[in-house]
Scaffold this active site. Structure first.
Site, mmCIF file in Angstrom:
data_model
loop_
_atom_site.group_PDB
_atom_site.id
_atom_site.type_symbol
_atom_site.label_atom_id
_atom_site.label_comp_id
_atom_site.label_asym_id
_atom_site.label_seq_id
_atom_site.Cartn_x
_atom_site.Cartn_y
_atom_site.Cartn_z
ATOM 1 C CG ASP A 13 -1.903 -1.173 1.188
ATOM 2 O OD1 ASP A 13 -2.300 -1.588 0.085
ATOM 3 O OD2 ASP A 13 -2.230 -1.681 2.271
ATOM 4 C CE LYS A 16 2.467 -2.502 -4.236
ATOM 5 N NZ LYS A 16 2.080 -2.086 -2.883
ATOM 6 N N GLY A 40 -4.485 -4.381 -3.849
ATOM 7 C CA GLY A 40 -5.456 -3.334 -4.108
ATOM 8 C C GLY A 40 -4.695 -2.085 -4.489
ATOM 9 C CG HIS A 41 -1.994 -2.082 -6.993
ATOM 10 N ND1 HIS A 41 -1.111 -2.658 -7.855
ATOM 11 C CD2 HIS A 41 -1.720 -2.607 -5.787
ATOM 12 C CE1 HIS A 41 -0.342 -3.511 -7.197
ATOM 13 N NE2 HIS A 41 -0.703 -3.501 -5.933
ATOM 14 C CD GLN A 221 0.664 -8.810 -2.553
ATOM 15 O OE1 GLN A 221 1.324 -9.420 -3.374
ATOM 16 N NE2 GLN A 221 -0.599 -8.538 -2.763
#
Ligand code: GDP
Ligand code: IMO
Ligand code: MG
Length: 425
Positions: A13, A16, A40-41, A221
């Site tokens: 988080d 990225k 989750g991007h 990650q």
């Protein structure tokens, strides 16, 4: 040759997605090489927000080839949902390619992840990540190509596997198992819908590199969630580190020209596990509130703390970082004083290298240096010179402590809120 690997330098988080989207404007190809729908991007463009889980954050550029490599575990249901969601918002997915070698996340993997979490307490995303990678390594998993070819050998192996997983689910956990034929019909139907995206992606990426195109490998990650080099067992089950790009995309190390570490200007973590600079006071609350630190995938509140230079130096070593992207610097705008951890006290001695044991890390207390905050809004800064002196001093302190220079600084979630130092491509 211009192939850049982008990795999370902390516990995920770091921003990225935003940095990938920013760089994707220049890239010809963006490749995800590990993880799955646990990622989750978030990408913000104009007034729109996109939350991507499996699809590379380059997808908003129609000309950019977006590749889901063999190292990514594919949850077909989630992938189809994500494709549909993008298409409904007018985003084309014609430029998406998925590896035929990618392991498939089965419904039983998600079930087992959820059931095992009750006792293992890692704080997983319950997306079936650990069980899918475990089956891959144990050679009892299935790949996208299996669901397309549907050979008799595959069907027999799959039937045996469903029966085996049902015994675990029913006999150990006393929950309802899965019906083999229903599952096969469901999965082959999903694979059929994904067929047009499937390819030998290693070959596509190789061709792009050979043609001198700009290729960006988008890690999910972060370094400290790496199965080997992270805070084991409080990690994910893949290789988010730069080395993972080689196995997870099917390219050789000689193809990589730069490694960009994305580091948040402070530290966050989701799930269980040690976190030396974690704050339990008003400063921690302020970081969470100002940084909107709530998980993109699970909605969980992220644990927040000061920047940890021991971690960043470790990330430099493990990934061979050549550049930093420092994100969310604006979140620190209101702080009078900002702390940076420069070492750990463990049983009376000072550790300057990141310990290999999670229990040792849990017993470490951080040694801090303090820096004065700039206490002004930097969200409109577009050049380094426009940043207040104290913000620049903070960046330069990070560079001094890690030996790596910044190439990008993010001062807000939008594309325009990005300061460029060195060009990466
Ligand atoms: P990722 O998993 O590394 O892609 O990061 P996430 O998307 O899960 O979390 C980062 C969050 O911070 C997202 O909501 C981004 O929109 C947001 N973000 C990224 N860069 C910045 C920044 O420089 N400032 C602020 N305020 N928000 C940012
Ligand atoms: P992005 O790509 C932050 C964490 C989970 C848990 C551990 C194992 O958005 O940075 P898993 O479901 O992978 O088996 O969970 O890893 N985790 C993440 N934390 N960002 C992520 O992804 C994460 N993906 C997994 O919270 O602690
Ligand atoms: Mg995220």
């Amino acid at each position: 040759m211009s192939a850049v690997v982008l990795v999370g330098a902390q516990w995920g988080d770091e921003g990225k997605g935003k940095i990938t989207d920013f760089l994707a404007e220049q890239a010809n190809c963006v490749v995800r090489y590990q993880g799955g729908s646990n990622a989750g991007h978030t990408v913000e463009v104009a007034h729109e927000q996109f939350k991507l889980h499996l699809i590379p954050s380059g997808i908003l550029y129609p000309e950019t080839l977006c590749v889901v490599g063999n190292g990514v575990v594919v949850d077909m249901e989630k992938l189809l949902e994500e494709i549909k969601g993008l298409n409904e918002r007018g985003i084309s997915t014609d430029n998406l390619k998925i590896s035929l070698r990618a392991p498939v996340v089965m419904p039983y993997h998600k079930k087992i992840d959820e059931l095992e979490e009750r006792s293992s307490k890692i704080g997983t995303t319950k997306r079936g990540i650990g069980p899918t990678y475990a089956d891959k390594i144990n050679r009892i998993g299935f790949r996208m190509s299996d669901l397309v070819e549907l050979t008799d050998n595959f069907k027999a192996r799959f039937k045996a596997q469903v029966e085996y997983k049902n015994r675990i689910i029913e006999e150990i956990y006393h929950e309802k198992g899965f019906h083999y034929q229903d599952l096969l019909d469901q999965l082959s139907g999903q694979a059929e819908q994904l067929k047009k995206y499937l390819a030998d992606t290693s070959y596509l990426v190789y061709q792009a590199i050979q043609a001198g195109q700009k290729v960006l490998f988008e890690g999910a990650q972060g370094t400290l969630l790496d199965i080997d080099h992270g805070t084991y067992p409080y990690v994910t089950s893949s290789h988010p580190i730069a080395g993972g790009a080689c196995t997870g995309a099917g390219i050789g190390p000689t193809c990589i020209s730069r490694v960009l570490g994305v580091a948040k200007a402070y530290t966050t973590r989701v799930g269980e596990g040690p976190f030396p600079t974690e704050l339990f006071d008003a400063d921690g609350e302020l970081l969470r509130a100002r940084g909107a630190e709530f998980g993109t995938t699970t909605g969980r509140a992220r644990r927040c703390g000061w920047l940890d230079a021991v971690i960043l130096r470790y990330a430099v070593r493990i990934n061979g970082l050549t550049d930093f992207a420092i994100t969310k610097l604006d979140v620190l705008d209101t702080f009078e004083t900002i702390k940076i951890c420069v070492g750990y006290k463990y049983k009376g001695t000072l550790l300057t290298e990141f310990p290999e044991n999670a229990d040792v890390l849990a017993a470490c207390t951080p040694e801090y240096i303090e820096m004065p905050g700039w206490q002004q809004d930097i969200t409109g800064a577009t050049t380094y010179e426009e940043l207040p002196l104290k913000a620049r001093e903070y960046i330069e302190k990070i560079e001094e402590l890690t030996g790596v220079k910044y190439s990008l600084i993010a001062v807000g979630p939008k594309r325009a809120q990005t300061i460029i130092g060195n060009k990466l491509f």
